[in-house]
Design a protein around this motif. Structure first.
Motif, short mmCIF file in Angstrom:
data_model
loop_
_atom_site.label_atom_id
_atom_site.label_comp_id
_atom_site.label_asym_id
_atom_site.label_seq_id
_atom_site.Cartn_x
_atom_site.Cartn_y
_atom_site.Cartn_z
N TYR A 121 5.62 21.50 -4.60
CA TYR A 121 5.04 21.03 -3.34
C TYR A 121 3.51 21.02 -3.42
CZ TYR A 121 3.63 20.78 1.51
OH TYR A 121 3.02 20.39 2.68
N THR A 144 4.85 4.45 -0.08
CA THR A 144 5.82 5.53 0.14
C THR A 144 7.23 4.99 0.00
OG1 THR A 144 4.31 6.74 1.60
CG2 THR A 144 6.66 7.24 1.81
N LYS A 187 8.00 15.85 0.01
CA LYS A 187 9.31 16.00 0.66
C LYS A 187 10.30 16.62 -0.32
CE LYS A 187 12.99 13.25 2.74
NZ LYS A 187 13.46 11.89 3.01
N LYS A 188 10.30 16.13 -1.53
CA LYS A 188 11.19 16.66 -2.56
C LYS A 188 10.82 18.11 -2.90
CE LYS A 188 13.68 14.50 -6.12
NZ LYS A 188 13.99 13.17 -6.46
N ASN A 232 3.68 11.53 -0.74
CA ASN A 232 4.55 11.83 0.42
C ASN A 232 5.99 12.14 0.01
OD1 ASN A 232 2.52 11.70 2.33
ND2 ASN A 232 2.89 9.56 2.81
N PRO A 233 6.66 11.26 -0.77
CA PRO A 233 8.03 11.59 -1.17
C PRO A 233 8.10 12.79 -2.12
CG PRO A 233 7.57 9.26 -1.57
CD PRO A 233 6.30 9.90 -1.16
N GLU A 250 15.78 7.99 -3.45
CA GLU A 250 16.04 8.71 -2.21
C GLU A 250 17.25 8.18 -1.45
OE1 GLU A 250 12.59 9.00 0.27
OE2 GLU A 250 11.75 10.59 -0.93
N GLN A 283 12.08 20.94 -0.49
CA GLN A 283 13.51 21.21 -0.34
C GLN A 283 13.77 22.70 -0.49
OE1 GLN A 283 15.31 18.67 -3.29
NE2 GLN A 283 15.45 16.95 -1.87
N GLY A 325 9.81 6.12 -2.86
CA GLY A 325 11.13 6.64 -2.48
C GLY A 325 12.25 5.89 -3.18
#
Length: 134
Positions: free
Chosen positions: A57, A95, A26-27, A22-23, A104, A30, A99
């Motif tokens: 991704y 998660t 997200k990264k 998940n993180p 994060e 970007q 993170g």
């Protein structure tokens, strides 16, 4: 349905795969906010193309989907009420830990307390299901 060691390991694997990726997704996503299009359809297609072409991704996404496949197998073997609770709560905890590891944001001590409570609650649920199925 009985809760077996294989089911617990499967749920832990699913939670780990989902929680770690998940993180990372997200990264990896970007920069998607910079994509602008003139219509909703064009925006959607450009977003999809951006994500598909972005290996930062796509690799975590594909690993995440492997977790989803394992989840489908585990959900067929265990009690649904336990499977959903364990998988989602452990995913949240993993998660949060991932993170933190990725830096994060600064973590409040309540986050650590929440993770400990999640792990305790999940353990209680699993032990209860193991005892009731014996």
């Amino acid at each position: 349905m009985a809760l077996t060691l294989e089911a617990v390991l499967g749920l832990a694997t699913v939670s780990f795969l989902w929680g770690v990726t998940n993180p990372l997704m997200k990264k990896g996503a970007q920069g998607i906010e910079r994509i602008k299009s003139h219509s909703i359809t064009s925006q959607f297609l450009n977003d999809v193309v951006f994500l598909v072409r972005n290996f930062k991704y796509m690799i975590p996404f594909l690993i995440n989907q492997c977790g989803s496949l394992i989840y489908v197998v585990v959900i067929q073997q265990t009690d649904l009420s336990l499977t959903v609770v364990v998988a989602n709560s452990l995913t949240f905890a993993i998660t949060a830990l991932t993170g933190i590891f990725l830096g994060e944001k600064k973590v409040h001590r309540n986050t650590y307390l929440g993770i400990i409570l999640i792990l305790l609650g999940t353990t209680v649920c699993c032990v209860d299901k193991m005892d009731s199925s014996s």
